[in-house]
Structure formats: structure tokens, C-alpha cells
Design a protein around this motif. Structure first.
Motif, PDB file in Angstrom:
ATOM      1  N   HIS A 109      -6.215  -5.889   2.311  1.00 46.96           N
ATOM      2  CA  HIS A 109      -6.647  -4.544   2.700  1.00 46.96           C
ATOM      3  C   HIS A 109      -5.944  -3.470   1.865  1.00 46.96           C
ATOM      4  O   HIS A 109      -6.554  -2.466   1.489  1.00 46.96           O
ATOM      5  N   ASP A 110      -4.679  -3.687   1.556  1.00 48.28           N
ATOM      6  CA  ASP A 110      -3.883  -2.686   0.834  1.00 48.28           C
ATOM      7  C   ASP A 110      -3.547  -3.123  -0.586  1.00 48.28           C
ATOM      8  O   ASP A 110      -2.517  -2.708  -1.144  1.00 48.28           O
ATOM      9  N   PHE A 111      -4.402  -3.935  -1.167  1.00 53.22           N
ATOM     10  CA  PHE A 111      -4.221  -4.393  -2.543  1.00 53.22           C
ATOM     11  C   PHE A 111      -3.984  -3.205  -3.480  1.00 53.22           C
ATOM     12  O   PHE A 111      -4.739  -2.232  -3.490  1.00 53.22           O
ATOM     13  N   MET A 112      -2.910  -3.258  -4.238  1.00 56.11           N
ATOM     14  CA  MET A 112      -2.519  -2.270  -5.247  1.00 56.11           C
ATOM     15  C   MET A 112      -2.080  -0.927  -4.665  1.00 56.11           C
ATOM     16  O   MET A 112      -1.845   0.019  -5.415  1.00 56.11           O
ATOM     17  N   HIS A 153       0.828   0.765  -2.935  1.00 56.03           N
ATOM     18  CA  HIS A 153       2.224   0.389  -2.745  1.00 56.03           C
ATOM     19  C   HIS A 153       3.036   1.387  -1.926  1.00 56.03           C
ATOM     20  O   HIS A 153       4.266   1.259  -1.847  1.00 56.03           O
ATOM     21  N   ASN A 154       2.393   2.376  -1.340  1.00 58.56           N
ATOM     22  CA  ASN A 154       3.111   3.322  -0.490  1.00 58.56           C
ATOM     23  C   ASN A 154       2.154   3.872   0.555  1.00 58.56           C
ATOM     24  O   ASN A 154       0.921   3.742   0.437  1.00 58.56           O
ATOM     25  N   GLU A 155       2.695   4.490   1.581  1.00 54.47           N
ATOM     26  CA  GLU A 155       1.888   4.932   2.718  1.00 54.47           C
ATOM     27  C   GLU A 155       0.890   6.010   2.328  1.00 54.47           C
ATOM     28  O   GLU A 155      -0.246   6.028   2.808  1.00 54.47           O
ATOM     29  N   VAL A 156       1.301   6.925   1.477  1.00 53.38           N
ATOM     30  CA  VAL A 156       0.386   7.988   1.052  1.00 53.38           C
ATOM     31  C   VAL A 156      -0.797   7.388   0.288  1.00 53.38           C
ATOM     32  O   VAL A 156      -1.948   7.781   0.497  1.00 53.38           O
ATOM     33  N   ALA A 157      -0.535   6.447  -0.586  1.00 53.65           N
ATOM     34  CA  ALA A 157      -1.607   5.790  -1.340  1.00 53.65           C
ATOM     35  C   ALA A 157      -2.594   5.127  -0.395  1.00 53.65           C
ATOM     36  O   ALA A 157      -3.816   5.214  -0.585  1.00 53.65           O
ATOM     37  N   ARG A 158      -2.072   4.467   0.627  1.00 57.76           N
ATOM     38  CA  ARG A 158      -2.951   3.793   1.587  1.00 57.76           C
ATOM     39  C   ARG A 158      -3.814   4.797   2.340  1.00 57.76           C
ATOM     40  O   ARG A 158      -5.012   4.565   2.567  1.00 57.76           O
ATOM     41  N   THR A 159      -3.234   5.924   2.716  1.00 60.37           N
ATOM     42  CA  THR A 159      -4.013   6.967   3.401  1.00 60.37           C
ATOM     43  C   THR A 159      -5.087   7.536   2.486  1.00 60.37           C
ATOM     44  O   THR A 159      -6.245   7.713   2.885  1.00 60.37           O
ATOM     45  N   HIS A 166     -11.721 -11.856  -8.452  1.00 62.51           N
ATOM     46  CA  HIS A 166     -11.503 -12.068  -7.018  1.00 62.51           C
ATOM     47  C   HIS A 166     -11.974 -10.891  -6.177  1.00 62.51           C
ATOM     48  O   HIS A 166     -12.401 -11.077  -5.029  1.00 62.51           O
ATOM     49  N   LEU A 167     -11.959  -9.685  -6.740  1.00 63.29           N
ATOM     50  CA  LEU A 167     -12.569  -8.544  -6.048  1.00 63.29           C
ATOM     51  C   LEU A 167     -14.070  -8.770  -5.882  1.00 63.29           C
ATOM     52  O   LEU A 167     -14.634  -8.529  -4.804  1.00 63.29           O
ATOM     53  N   GLU A 168     -14.717  -9.216  -6.930  1.00 60.89           N
ATOM     54  CA  GLU A 168     -16.165  -9.395  -6.901  1.00 60.89           C
ATOM     55  C   GLU A 168     -16.569 -10.529  -5.965  1.00 60.89           C
ATOM     56  O   GLU A 168     -17.540 -10.404  -5.202  1.00 60.89           O
ATOM     57  N   LEU A 169     -15.842 -11.629  -6.004  1.00 58.79           N
ATOM     58  CA  LEU A 169     -16.149 -12.733  -5.101  1.00 58.79           C
ATOM     59  C   LEU A 169     -15.986 -12.313  -3.643  1.00 58.79           C
ATOM     60  O   LEU A 169     -16.784 -12.692  -2.779  1.00 58.79           O
ATOM     61  N   LYS A 170     -14.964 -11.528  -3.357  1.00 58.71           N
ATOM     62  CA  LYS A 170     -14.733 -11.101  -1.982  1.00 58.71           C
ATOM     63  C   LYS A 170     -15.743 -10.044  -1.544  1.00 58.71           C
ATOM     64  O   LYS A 170     -16.334 -10.139  -0.460  1.00 58.71           O
ATOM     65  N   ASN A 171     -15.958  -9.026  -2.369  1.00 60.98           N
ATOM     66  CA  ASN A 171     -16.816  -7.904  -1.978  1.00 60.98           C
ATOM     67  C   ASN A 171     -18.270  -8.309  -1.782  1.00 60.98           C
ATOM     68  O   ASN A 171     -18.945  -7.812  -0.874  1.00 60.98           O
ATOM     69  N   TYR A 172     -18.764  -9.181  -2.618  1.00 59.74           N
ATOM     70  CA  TYR A 172     -20.184  -9.527  -2.568  1.00 59.74           C
ATOM     71  C   TYR A 172     -20.466 -10.799  -1.756  1.00 59.74           C
ATOM     72  O   TYR A 172     -21.501 -10.891  -1.097  1.00 59.74           O
ATOM     73  N   PHE A 173     -19.554 -11.753  -1.818  1.00 61.48           N
ATOM     74  CA  PHE A 173     -19.843 -13.062  -1.237  1.00 61.48           C
ATOM     75  C   PHE A 173     -18.876 -13.476  -0.126  1.00 61.48           C
ATOM     76  O   PHE A 173     -19.012 -14.558   0.433  1.00 61.48           O
ATOM     77  N   GLY A 174     -17.922 -12.601   0.168  1.00 63.18           N
ATOM     78  CA  GLY A 174     -16.964 -12.924   1.225  1.00 63.18           C
ATOM     79  C   GLY A 174     -16.047 -14.075   0.893  1.00 63.18           C
ATOM     80  O   GLY A 174     -15.433 -14.672   1.791  1.00 63.18           O
ATOM     81  N   VAL A 175     -15.913 -14.403  -0.377  1.00 59.71           N
ATOM     82  CA  VAL A 175     -15.047 -15.514  -0.793  1.00 59.71           C
ATOM     83  C   VAL A 175     -13.600 -15.041  -0.834  1.00 59.71           C
ATOM     84  O   VAL A 175     -13.280 -14.095  -1.564  1.00 59.71           O
ATOM     85  N   ILE A 225      -6.083   2.329  -8.002  1.00 61.54           N
ATOM     86  CA  ILE A 225      -5.065   2.736  -8.980  1.00 61.54           C
ATOM     87  C   ILE A 225      -4.859   4.251  -8.923  1.00 61.54           C
ATOM     88  O   ILE A 225      -3.713   4.741  -8.958  1.00 61.54           O
ATOM     89  N   LEU A 226      -5.938   5.012  -8.838  1.00 65.70           N
ATOM     90  CA  LEU A 226      -5.848   6.462  -8.723  1.00 65.70           C
ATOM     91  C   LEU A 226      -5.024   6.866  -7.498  1.00 65.70           C
ATOM     92  O   LEU A 226      -4.100   7.695  -7.591  1.00 65.70           O
ATOM     93  N   CYS A 227      -5.344   6.296  -6.348  1.00 64.31           N
ATOM     94  CA  CYS A 227      -4.649   6.651  -5.116  1.00 64.31           C
ATOM     95  C   CYS A 227      -3.188   6.223  -5.157  1.00 64.31           C
ATOM     96  O   CYS A 227      -2.307   6.947  -4.661  1.00 64.31           O
ATOM     97  N   ASN A 228      -2.912   5.091  -5.757  1.00 68.18           N
ATOM     98  CA  ASN A 228      -1.525   4.642  -5.853  1.00 68.18           C
ATOM     99  C   ASN A 228      -0.715   5.557  -6.771  1.00 68.18           C
ATOM    100  O   ASN A 228       0.451   5.867  -6.488  1.00 68.18           O
ATOM    101  N   THR A 229      -1.338   5.997  -7.871  1.00 66.73           N
ATOM    102  CA  THR A 229      -0.661   6.907  -8.800  1.00 66.73           C
ATOM    103  C   THR A 229      -0.319   8.225  -8.111  1.00 66.73           C
ATOM    104  O   THR A 229       0.816   8.722  -8.204  1.00 66.73           O
ATOM    105  N   LEU A 230      -1.288   8.804  -7.418  1.00 60.76           N
ATOM    106  CA  LEU A 230      -1.052  10.061  -6.720  1.00 60.76           C
ATOM    107  C   LEU A 230      -0.074   9.878  -5.562  1.00 60.76           C
ATOM    108  O   LEU A 230       0.823  10.705  -5.350  1.00 60.76           O
ATOM    109  N   GLY A 231      -0.259   8.797  -4.815  1.00 62.86           N
ATOM    110  CA  GLY A 231       0.617   8.540  -3.676  1.00 62.86           C
ATOM    111  C   GLY A 231       2.062   8.367  -4.093  1.00 62.86           C
ATOM    112  O   GLY A 231       2.984   8.837  -3.409  1.00 62.86           O
TER     113      GLY A 231
END
Length: 472
Positions: A9-12, A14-20, A107-116, A429-435
Motif C-alpha cells: 500500500h505504501d510502496f516507495m 517513506h514518510n507520513e506526509v508522502a503517504r498522505t 510487479h506493479l502491472e501484474l498487481k494492478n491489472y491482474f491482482g497477481v 516518487i513525486l509524493c515521496n520527494t515532496l513529503g
């Protein structure tokens, strides 16, 4: 299937602000993919892919390069091996792609489209292959439904001026609720150095416009007719892929003589080739300005380096690389000439060699004139730079030399209908950089302020900048 994935859920993040920022502001934003190489035919016909190999590996140069680097025979890449065999070879390659962006994307594509949620490898390959293929047989896995699944609102395809835009027109007549619009990609008209291939392309253009092209004036007239045709069919973006900018001084007499030599497949000097390219690109840019289009310049690749493979398999087979040319002076002269003639339209530039990043960002900023917010854009990390380090660097360079707040955001530049996960990758990546900078006290801890910036970059800026209506 056993959950062994690291794509949490919180892949990449790395801080609370980024997650928000990601979960509350970025994640739900629609996708405005203004530059890709997807097939409008596949969208119009709502193609149902037979298997995951055809959808995912066929035509993917990134995967092909990795497989070759892993010692996979060409038979299993672009050759005549079965789709199942090709998938197995890709799966055996995946564990060796650790720290390559392909490992994340896969692995993003397998998970997002096929639930793998298993890691793809030699042991899991058979099960994943058959699982994905079973889903692909379902109506909800048709091409259009794959677009819906990722909340795509705009698809900007890449189209040659000689294209009849049949499938774009079909989609518009149908009133398809995702904007699928052509982009004008006139590279072939500039490739006078290609001899007989250039002549064949001009002859094709002649048949479409129904007159002979005997002079540079004829050529520009023909291109203008195609430019008008594209505009009538919803095109608002041009795209130009070159290894450099071209800004040689020339006269029309010179260009006519060079064109005649090109049409006769005579040898041309480097200076003649560059003068011809300079003239054509200037005239195309004038057309773009006249129609208030946005023009994109993808500059800096050296293509088809492996001549042996080029002879065996043709172009665009994964044998391209970063160029290493000095472009600043030509880039400055090219844009300055357009600006002096009051014919410089909205422009996005993309560089491929990271050594040019600061130069590109600082150069385009010279030609902002206050008429349009973000008129001259330093574009998203492109091709080989479309990975974590490259994306972070692009965000930093853009922020240092321009206005991140006016950035039109990410694009896939892809031929795969599964590549929209790259928008998620970018957004994380954008949210993690700003966070990270908020956490360090380098940006204000104001979620409304930073959150609105994220929303703008993810979708709203592109929607406004390109002035293309989308259904939300």
C-alpha cells in the motif's frame, strides 16, 4: 496465489506526509496521457488480447534489451518461439532485473491489472501465465476496459502525417468517452539522408495530397494540408524526435537544390542535410503556432546502433542509446528565430542524456513571455531516464530552473496498454520527494498547499495546458 510481493500500500512512500499526499491527493487523479505509441486500431476495435505475451512483451523494447543482456536467444525475443516460451524466458529474466525499473514496473502491472501478488520468476511463471490469460478472456479485460480500469481520460497517440486517422474518426463518431486523439509526428519528412526511404515517403505523401512535390514550396504546401487535416480530426499536439536541434542559415534556393538531390537519391553533405532539417522544422513550427498546438521535441537519442540487427530485424528493435552531442547553441538559435518571428507556440522539450538536463531546463525558460503559464516546458523524464533516479532528477532540475507548479506531468511514451502503472510510479516518487522536504522543514507543512500542487501535476495542469476537453 501466495502474496510475496513487495508492492505494498505504501510502496516507495517513506514518510507520513508522502503517504498522505499520495493516498489523499494523487492516487485518485485521472490520467491524461498526452504522448504514447498505443494503437488507435486496438482501441477502436476494443481488442481482446489472446494472451499476456501479446499484451505485455510483444513490441516492448525495454524487456527485449533486458532479455538480451541476460543471454536469451533472439528466437525468444523477436523470433518465432511460441508466446508461452517467450513469457517463460521473460519470467526467468525478471530476478536478474533487480534494481532495474523493469522489476518495479513488472510487479506493479501484474498487481494492478491482474491482482497477481507473487514475484514473477521461473517457478511462478506457468501459474501467472495461465492466470492472466484466463482473465484476458473476460470482457472486462478488453483494451477499452483496461483504460477504464486505470481511470484514463486522454490518450495521445503518435501518427505519421500520411495516416488517414480512420480509427480516430471512428472513435470520435462513436463519441467514445475517453479522448483518443492523434499527434502529428512528421519525422520522416526530415529524414532526407535516408535516400530511397525518404523518396518513398514523399511519393506516399504525393498520392494523398494529389499533386507532385517538385519544390520545397510544394512540400510545405502538402504538409500544411495534412496539418489542417489532423487539426480537423482533433489533433492539438505535434511531436518531433531528433538527435539534435537544427538551426542552420539557409536560403529557399539552397533548400530547393538540396531537396532535388534528395529526391534523386544523390549524396548529401552533413551541412546540406542539416540545412534541410532546419528549414522543414522551422516551417512545421510555424504551422504549430498558427493552430495554437503544443509542440514536443524529444531530442538526444542515437538510434539503431547495431547495424547487423538493423539489417536482420529492421528499426526500433531495442538498439538505441543516449546521444552525446552539444545542443545548446542550435537550440537557442532555433527557438530565438521562432520567437523573433512571433511564431513560437507552446513547447515541451525532453532530453535523453542527463548531462543536458540543466541546459534544457534553463534554455527553454529564456523564451517564456508571460502570455501562457508554463508556455515553455522542461518535460518529464524520458525513455532511459524514466526511472526512479531520472524522475527525481527531472523534478529537481525543473524545480531549480523553473516552476514545478506548472509542470504538465507524466506520460507513458509506451506501446503497451499495461504501462499506465508508470503514472502511479511517478506519482509515488513525486509524493515521496515532496513529503521528504516537508518532513525536513524545507517546505511548509500545509497539506492543502502541497496537495493542490500534487493534483495539478498529476492531471489538472495537462488538462488546462493542452486545452483538450475530457469527460470526467
Amino acid at each position: 496465489m501466495t502474496k510475496t510481493t513487495f508492492i505494498t500500500h505504501d510502496f516507495m512512500l517513506h514518510n507520513e506526509v508522502a503517504r498522505t499526499l499520495y493516498h489523499e491527493y494523487a492516487k485518485s487523479q485521472p490520467i491524461f496521457d498526452f504522448h504514447n505509441h498505443l494503437s488507435p486500431k486496438d482501441i477502436a476495435e476494443d481488442r481482446q488480447f489472446e494472451n499476456i505475451t501479446q499484451l505485455w512483451i510483444e513490441g516492448d523494447h525495454y524487456k527485449w534489451r533486458a532479455m538480451r543482456a541476460n543471454g536469451i536467444d533472439e528466437k525468444y525475443i523477436s523470433g518465432d518461439a511460441s508466446d508461452y516460451e517467450k513469457f517463460l524466458k521473460w519470467a526467468t529474466t525478471i530476478p536478474y532485473t533487480l534494481r532495474n525499473p523493469l522489476y518495479h514496473w513488472t510487479h506493479l502491472e501484474l498487481k494492478n491489472y491482474f491482482g497477481v501478488e507473487e514475484l514473477l520468476n521461473e517457478e511462478t511463471a506457468d501459474g501467472i501465465y495461465h492466470h492472466c490469460n484466463a482473465l484476458l478472456k473476460k470482457p472486462e479485460f478488453s483494451v477499452r476496459n483496461l483504460l477504464y480500469k486505470m481511470n484514463v481520460k486522454m490518450v495521445g497517440t503518435t501518427d505519421d502525417p500520411t495516416d488517414d486517422l480512420y480509427y480516430h474518426k471512428q472513435l470520435q463518431e462513436e463519441n467514445f468517452d475517453i479522448a483518443v486523439l492523434p499527434s502529428f509526428r512528421p519525422d520522416k519528412v526530415t529524414e532526407i539522408e535516408k535516400g530511397s526511404l525518404f523518396v518513398q515517403w514523399v511519393q506516399k505523401l504525393e498520392k494523398i495530397v494529389n499533386f507532385e512535390i517538385k519544390s520545397f514550396e510544394n512540400l510545405i504546401q502538402a504538409l500544411q494540408l495534412r496539418h489542417d487535416y489532423f487539426h480537423e480530426n482533433g489533433c492539438r499536439i505535434s511531436d518531433h524526435g531528433h538527435n539534435n536541434f537544427y538551426a542552420e542559415i539557409y536560403t529557399e534556393t539552397e533548400i530547393n537544390a538540396i531537396l532535388q538531390k534528395g529526391l534523386n537519391t544523390e549524396d548529401l553533405t552533413v551541412l546540406e542535410i542539416n540545412k534541410y532539417k532546419s528549414a522543414v522544422l522551422f516551417e512545421l513550427s510555424v504551422m504549430n503556432h498558427k493552430r495554437s498546438w503544443t509542440q514536443q521535441f524529444h531530442v538526444g537519442a542515437i538510434r539503431n546502433n547495431n547495424s547487423k540487427m538493423m539489417q536482420l530485424h529492421g528499426s526500433d528493435q531495442g538498439f538505441d542509446s543516449l546521444g552525446d552531442l552539444n545542443m545548446a547553441n542550435a537550440m537557442s538559435t532555433f527557438f530565438d528565430k521562432l520567437n523573433l518571428n512571433n511564431t513560437l507556440t507552446k513547447t515541451i522539450v525532453y532530453n535523453l542524456n542527463p548531462k543536458d538536463s540543466e541546459m534544457f531546463a534553463s534554455m527553454v525558460a529564456n523564451f517564456n513571455d508571460g502570455s501562457i503559464a508554463g508556455k515553455m516546458q522542461y518535460g518529464a523524464a524520458w525513455w532511459f531516464l524514466d526511472q526512479k533516479d531520472g524522475i527525481e532528477n527531472q523534478l529537481n532540475v525543473l524545480s531549480n530552473f523553473g516552476l514545478l507548479s506548472r509542470f504538465v506531468g507524466m506520460l507513458t511514451d509506451s506501446r503497451s496498454f499495461l504501462s499506465f502503472s508508470r503514472h502511479e510510479y511517478f506519482r509515488r516518487i513525486l509524493c515521496n520527494t515532496l513529503g521528504d522536504e516537508v518532513e525536513k522543514g524545507e517546505l511548509p507543512n500545509d497539506m492543502k498547499l502541497i496537495g493542490n500542487l500534487v493534483k495539478a501535476i498529476c492531471f489538472e495542469n495537462a488538462k488546462g495546458y493542452f486545452n483538450i476537453s475530457v469527460k470526467e
